[in-house]
Design a protein around this motif. Structure first.
Motif, PDB file in Angstrom:
ATOM      1  N   ALA A  64       0.825  -1.209   0.000  1.00  0.00           N
ATOM      2  CA  ALA A  64       0.000   0.000   0.000  1.00  0.00           C
ATOM      3  C   ALA A  64       0.857   1.256   0.000  1.00  0.00           C
ATOM      4  N   ALA A  65       1.996   1.198   0.675  1.00  0.00           N
ATOM      5  CA  ALA A  65       2.854   2.383   0.785  1.00  0.00           C
ATOM      6  C   ALA A  65       3.562   2.720  -0.517  1.00  0.00           C
ATOM      7  N   LEU A  66       3.617   1.786  -1.453  1.00  0.00           N
ATOM      8  CA  LEU A  66       4.285   2.061  -2.728  1.00  0.00           C
ATOM      9  C   LEU A  66       3.588   3.175  -3.497  1.00  0.00           C
ATOM     10  N   ASP A  67       2.322   3.432  -3.175  1.00  0.00           N
ATOM     11  CA  ASP A  67       1.560   4.451  -3.900  1.00  0.00           C
ATOM     12  C   ASP A  67       2.117   5.857  -3.683  1.00  0.00           C
ATOM     13  N   VAL A  68       2.885   6.070  -2.617  1.00  0.00           N
ATOM     14  CA  VAL A  68       3.378   7.425  -2.333  1.00  0.00           C
ATOM     15  C   VAL A  68       4.670   7.719  -3.073  1.00  0.00           C
ATOM     16  N   ILE A  69       5.245   6.727  -3.740  1.00  0.00           N
ATOM     17  CA  ILE A  69       6.520   6.935  -4.429  1.00  0.00           C
ATOM     18  C   ILE A  69       6.309   7.788  -5.668  1.00  0.00           C
ATOM     19  N   ALA A  70       7.121   8.864  -5.774  1.00  0.00           N
ATOM     20  CA  ALA A  70       6.997   9.773  -6.908  1.00  0.00           C
ATOM     21  C   ALA A  70       8.243   9.819  -7.778  1.00  0.00           C
ATOM     22  N   ASP A  71       9.409   9.539  -7.197  1.00  0.00           N
ATOM     23  CA  ASP A  71      10.658   9.612  -7.950  1.00  0.00           C
ATOM     24  C   ASP A  71      11.684   8.694  -7.294  1.00  0.00           C
ATOM     25  N   GLN A  72      12.911   8.709  -7.823  1.00  0.00           N
ATOM     26  CA  GLN A  72      13.950   7.815  -7.308  1.00  0.00           C
ATOM     27  C   GLN A  72      14.274   8.106  -5.841  1.00  0.00           C
ATOM     28  N   ASN A  73      14.311   9.374  -5.472  1.00  0.00           N
ATOM     29  CA  ASN A  73      14.643   9.721  -4.084  1.00  0.00           C
ATOM     30  C   ASN A  73      13.575   9.215  -3.126  1.00  0.00           C
ATOM     31  N   SER A  74      12.310   9.455  -3.467  1.00  0.00           N
ATOM     32  CA  SER A  74      11.248   8.977  -2.583  1.00  0.00           C
ATOM     33  C   SER A  74      11.199   7.452  -2.599  1.00  0.00           C
ATOM     34  N   ALA A  75      11.544   6.842  -3.725  1.00  0.00           N
ATOM     35  CA  ALA A  75      11.575   5.376  -3.793  1.00  0.00           C
ATOM     36  C   ALA A  75      12.592   4.820  -2.810  1.00  0.00           C
ATOM     37  N   ARG A  76      13.777   5.415  -2.796  1.00  0.00           N
ATOM     38  CA  ARG A  76      14.807   4.927  -1.872  1.00  0.00           C
ATOM     39  C   ARG A  76      14.372   5.124  -0.430  1.00  0.00           C
ATOM     40  N   ALA A  77      13.788   6.288  -0.149  1.00  0.00           N
ATOM     41  CA  ALA A  77      13.361   6.567   1.222  1.00  0.00           C
ATOM     42  C   ALA A  77      12.279   5.593   1.672  1.00  0.00           C
ATOM     43  N   VAL A  78      11.307   5.318   0.794  1.00  0.00           N
ATOM     44  CA  VAL A  78      10.225   4.397   1.151  1.00  0.00           C
ATOM     45  C   VAL A  78      10.759   2.981   1.349  1.00  0.00           C
ATOM     46  N   MET A  79      11.608   2.527   0.455  1.00  0.00           N
ATOM     47  CA  MET A  79      12.153   1.181   0.585  1.00  0.00           C
ATOM     48  C   MET A  79      12.947   1.039   1.881  1.00  0.00           C
ATOM     49  N   GLN A  80      13.723   2.052   2.218  1.00  0.00           N
ATOM     50  CA  GLN A  80      14.524   1.981   3.438  1.00  0.00           C
ATOM     51  C   GLN A  80      13.652   2.029   4.686  1.00  0.00           C
ATOM     52  N   ALA A  81      12.525   2.713   4.607  1.00  0.00           N
ATOM     53  CA  ALA A  81      11.632   2.794   5.764  1.00  0.00           C
ATOM     54  C   ALA A  81      10.853   1.503   5.974  1.00  0.00           C
TER      55      ALA A  81
END
Length: 406
Positions: free
Chosen positions: A100-117
């Motif tokens: 569900a949290a993958l929906d907030v990913i907008a770019d590479q930076n946010s992708a890395r932050a979400v994956m790490q969280a």
């Protein structure tokens, strides 16, 4: 469902045929019978900083593939384990919050932050020290709906007498008895149900790759997708030819072996093909969206450089992974996030992966360069990683079978 790839492994380790099928989606058991020993090799967590080039790796292909895995997770029972072979990967309900949290990913930076969280890397280590990564792709072959020499080799459809039971493949005889399904040479001699026709060498490589695109004279394209195999072991044609001195090591690639087949006699080419007893059968489908790959064993379309074939005796299908290996076709040293969405008869071992490169000649040229050792991490939801840590601590303090609670 490939094969596939790298120089000598083009024919010795690239067959990922079982995955490339349109079979039902994976069945995730709600009350699996998991033997205690399946928990004995729980991988140890590491920090994201330990992943080579994590901060610069392109995460977009892997994220696209992971979203497709999440569609499968969302259709399954929440308490189902992803894998009874790798129960440490957790249950479906462990993965749904991360999906569900993958929906907030907008770019590479946010992708890395979400994956790490959301995730924790755990490194998979081969007990034998043997690791190997190769590449595979979906080739495009000229085909006909009727024999038109040299496009006269049948692309075989699944026969009605083939039965799979308890992991084995049988042939049902006219009297109702069963026997082990015949080897390639016998199947070829007896004849098959033809779905279409192509050059003999192209059909052979199509069977190694496990799937492909067929180009018809009117411009239409069809997908040849894996349907079944005869249950016989895969044998390397490249090795067989090298042992006889009929090709050099520099020719031990799909292109080199195809060139040898073109210049040798049809009888000798057939002898070389029959050296591999494995025989793959297909279904034909409309191509659909040409940007999507064939469906792998996880029953979702494969994503170029985002999907990988793994050994499901060790891994759970659908989970994200991080790979570090050598890939000259990708610039040399390569690291990337991929998702376990395929498997194959030649993909054996805990640190063994076959990277999907896509469709067409360029994808094939790049895939053909990958044949190297490497490292593999599985990315687990934090709750799963913490549960594994506690289970490992309990096991160390109290050796013996661990009693599992739902």
């Amino acid at each position: 469902m490939a094969l596939l790839a790298g120089a000598l492994l083009v024919l010795s380790g690239c067959e990922t045929s079982p995955p490339r099928q349109t079979a039902p989606q994976p069945v995730l058991q709600t009350q699996p019978d998991i033997p205690p020993e399946a928990w004995n090799q729980i991988p140890e967590p590491v920090a994201f900083d330990a992943l080579p080039n994590w901060q610069t790796a392109d995460l977009a292909p892997g994220l696209a593939a992971l979203r497709r895995s999440c569609e499968v997770f969302n259709s399954r029972g929440a308490q189902s384990y992803l894998s009874t072979n790798a129960p440490w990967a957790g249950r479906v309900d462990d993965w749904l919050p991360a999906c569900a949290a993958l929906d907030v990913i907008a770019d590479q930076n946010s992708a890395r932050a979400v994956m790490q969280a959301l995730f924790v890397p755990v490194e998979i280590v081969s007990p034998t020290g043997v690791t190997r990564f190769t590449g595979y792709f979906v080739p495009t072959y000229e085909a006909r709906l009727r024999p038109d020499p040299p496009l006269s080799e049948p692309i075989p459809g699944r026969p009605g007498d083939l039965v799979s039971s308890s992991g084995k493949v049988y042939q049902t005889l006219p009297n109702g008895t069963r026997r082990e399904y015949p080897i390639r040479a016998e199947i070829t001699r007896q004849g098959v149900r033809a779905l279409a026709y192509a050059h003999p060498a192209d059909v052979f490589f199509l069977q190694i790759q496990g799937s492909g695109r067929l180009l018809l004279p009117d411009g239409r394209t069809l997908r040849a997708v894996y349907a079944a195999n005869n249950g016989q072991p895969f044998r390397s044609t490249a090795t067989w030819l090298l042992e006889r001195g009929w090709i050099t090591r520099g020719e031990a690639s799909m292109q080199g072996i195809r060139a040898w087949m073109d210049r040798t006699s049809p009888a000798r080419a057939r002898e070389a093909m029959n050296a591999n007893p494995r025989f793959v059968f297909f279904d034909l489908e409309p191509e659909g969206d040409p940007r999507l790959g064939p469906k792998g064993s996880f029953a979702v379309p494969l994503t170029p450089l985002g999907s990988m074939a793994v050994d499901l005796q060790y891994h759970a299908g659908g989970v994200p992974m991080f790979v570090q290996t050598q890939a000259p076709g990708l610039g040399g040293d390569w690291s990337g996030m991929v998702v376990a969405q395929d498997t194959g008869g030649a993909i054996k071992g805990p640190v063994r992966g076959d990277l999907y490169f896509g469709t067409g000649p360029q994808a094939g040229a790049s895939a053909d360069t990958v044949n190297a050792p490497g490292r593999l991490w599985v990315l687990l939801p934090r709750e799963v990683a913490e549960r594994n840590r506690l289970r490992t601590a309990e096991q160390r303090s109290n050796p013996g079978p661990i009693v599992l609670s739902p």
